[in-house]
Write a protein that holds these residues in place. Sequence first.
Motif, short mmCIF file in Angstrom:
data_model
loop_
_atom_site.label_atom_id
_atom_site.label_comp_id
_atom_site.label_asym_id
_atom_site.label_seq_id
_atom_site.Cartn_x
_atom_site.Cartn_y
_atom_site.Cartn_z
N SER A 1 0.83 -1.19 0.08
CA SER A 1 0.09 -0.06 -0.14
C SER A 1 0.94 1.45 0.09
O SER A 1 0.52 2.34 -0.67
N GLU A 2 2.05 1.14 0.65
CA GLU A 2 2.88 2.25 0.59
C GLU A 2 3.59 2.61 -0.66
O GLU A 2 3.82 3.71 -1.13
N SER A 3 3.92 1.38 -1.47
CA SER A 3 4.30 1.56 -2.72
C SER A 3 3.24 2.21 -3.78
O SER A 3 3.73 2.99 -4.39
N LEU A 4 2.25 1.85 -3.42
CA LEU A 4 1.00 2.52 -4.47
C LEU A 4 1.04 3.92 -3.97
O LEU A 4 0.98 4.67 -4.88
N LYS A 5 1.07 4.28 -2.74
CA LYS A 5 0.57 5.60 -2.22
C LYS A 5 1.76 6.44 -3.02
O LYS A 5 1.63 7.65 -3.37
N LYS A 6 3.08 5.93 -2.60
CA LYS A 6 4.09 6.88 -3.08
C LYS A 6 4.29 6.96 -4.69
O LYS A 6 4.52 8.02 -5.16
N THR A 7 3.88 5.99 -5.41
CA THR A 7 3.75 6.21 -6.93
C THR A 7 2.83 6.96 -7.37
O THR A 7 2.97 7.81 -8.22
N ARG A 8 1.64 6.97 -6.62
CA ARG A 8 0.63 7.91 -6.91
C ARG A 8 1.12 9.40 -6.78
O ARG A 8 0.77 10.31 -7.37
N GLU A 9 1.85 9.45 -5.56
CA GLU A 9 2.34 11.06 -5.11
C GLU A 9 3.23 11.60 -5.97
O GLU A 9 3.20 12.81 -6.60
N ILE A 10 4.15 10.77 -6.39
CA ILE A 10 5.44 11.21 -7.07
C ILE A 10 5.62 10.85 -8.52
O ILE A 10 5.89 11.82 -9.31
N ARG A 11 4.90 9.79 -8.97
CA ARG A 11 5.01 9.38 -10.39
C ARG A 11 3.27 8.98 -10.76
O ARG A 11 3.22 8.05 -11.06
N GLY A 12 2.77 10.11 -11.09
CA GLY A 12 1.26 9.73 -11.53
C GLY A 12 1.46 9.02 -12.75
O GLY A 12 0.52 8.33 -12.98
N ASP A 13 2.26 9.32 -13.90
CA ASP A 13 2.28 8.63 -15.06
C ASP A 13 2.55 7.17 -14.83
O ASP A 13 1.54 6.53 -15.39
N LEU A 14 3.30 6.66 -13.67
CA LEU A 14 3.48 5.17 -13.56
C LEU A 14 2.24 4.68 -12.89
O LEU A 14 1.69 3.67 -13.37
N PHE A 15 1.57 5.41 -12.24
CA PHE A 15 0.46 5.01 -11.45
C PHE A 15 -0.67 4.93 -12.37
O PHE A 15 -1.39 3.76 -12.28
N ARG A 16 -0.87 5.64 -13.10
CA ARG A 16 -1.92 5.61 -14.05
C ARG A 16 -1.72 4.43 -15.02
O ARG A 16 -2.69 3.64 -15.42
N ARG A 17 -0.60 4.01 -15.37
CA ARG A 17 -0.13 2.87 -16.17
C ARG A 17 -0.42 1.62 -15.36
O ARG A 17 -1.02 0.57 -15.83
N THR A 18 -0.22 1.52 -14.20
CA THR A 18 -0.26 0.44 -13.11
C THR A 18 -1.81 0.16 -13.18
O THR A 18 -2.34 -0.78 -13.20
N THR A 19 -2.69 1.29 -13.06
CA THR A 19 -3.90 1.08 -12.54
C THR A 19 -4.87 0.89 -13.87
O THR A 19 -5.84 -0.11 -13.64
N LYS A 20 -4.27 1.14 -14.94
CA LYS A 20 -4.84 0.95 -16.24
C LYS A 20 -4.61 -0.58 -16.52
O LYS A 20 -5.59 -1.51 -17.08
N VAL A 21 -3.55 -1.19 -16.09
CA VAL A 21 -2.97 -2.56 -16.72
C VAL A 21 -4.05 -3.50 -15.87
O VAL A 21 -4.32 -4.50 -16.25
N LYS A 22 -4.18 -3.12 -14.57
CA LYS A 22 -5.07 -4.00 -13.60
C LYS A 22 -6.62 -4.07 -13.75
O LYS A 22 -6.86 -3.14 -14.46
#
Length: 241
Positions: A220-241
Amino acid sequence: MKIDILTLFPRMFDNILDESMLKIAQKKKKVTIKTHNLRDWTSDTHKTADDRPYGGGSGMVMKIEPICKALSTLLGKKRIREFAGKASTPKGISVILLTPSGKRFTQKTARKLSKLKHMILICGHYEGIDERVRLFVTEELSIGDYIMTGGEIPAMVIVDSVTRLIPGVLGDKRSLSRESFDDNLLEYPQYTRPKDFDGLKVPEVLLSGNHKAIDEWRKSESLKKTREIRGDLFRRTTKVK
Ligand SMILES: C[S@@+](CC[C@H](N)C(=O)[O-])C[C@H]1O[C@@H](n2cnc3c(N)ncnc32)[C@H](O)[C@@H]1O
């Protein structure tokens, strides 16, 4: 793996190849890394490796002959002709040109390159390299959207990140199992002793010994950190899932 680096400044690599993980990887014979001075493949007394650009303009351009002669020596004359104009990588060998206009180098590229038998890196300098060199390479890579003075530091970036992925280089396999950019996520926060530094406390869950809870917290921290710092990566992750 064998890595050959073609450069006008081979001494820039001395320290980095003789320290830490890269030193150990070579000692363990997981990788053989050689730097080559492109001036050794020049034919005039001044060892000229660069010249003025056709059509005018500022700066100097690296000549094609020393680079192609070096590739012939390393791969055999016939071999380098096979590469000409081909987009796909011949099995196990990659000839990589470092250039800001190349494809962006990522962790995924590092994983792909770590499976090669032989990687040759060509470092540009000055205003760049004669365009015709592109016909003799299999890949063009950039380490990011900014301009460095030469391809030497980009080559070091690639050598370091690729070598640590070669099986057997890092002692602890777990070091590679959950790192930033795997699954497009940044790594969870890490802590070590002391538990309390001037009131800055380590999260309780990490001291609990409850491995399931620790895993859930990390995810959950990994997701939180990615959303805060790297929105581009977060959007890719959530899109894939
Ligand atoms: C000063 S740069 C040349 C830049 C070139 N005039 C341009 O505008 O694209 C000299 C050399 O540094 C290397 N280089 C610079 N930035 C790089 C980057 N972001 N990634 C990979 N190589 C880079 C390349 O090998 C390049 O040929």
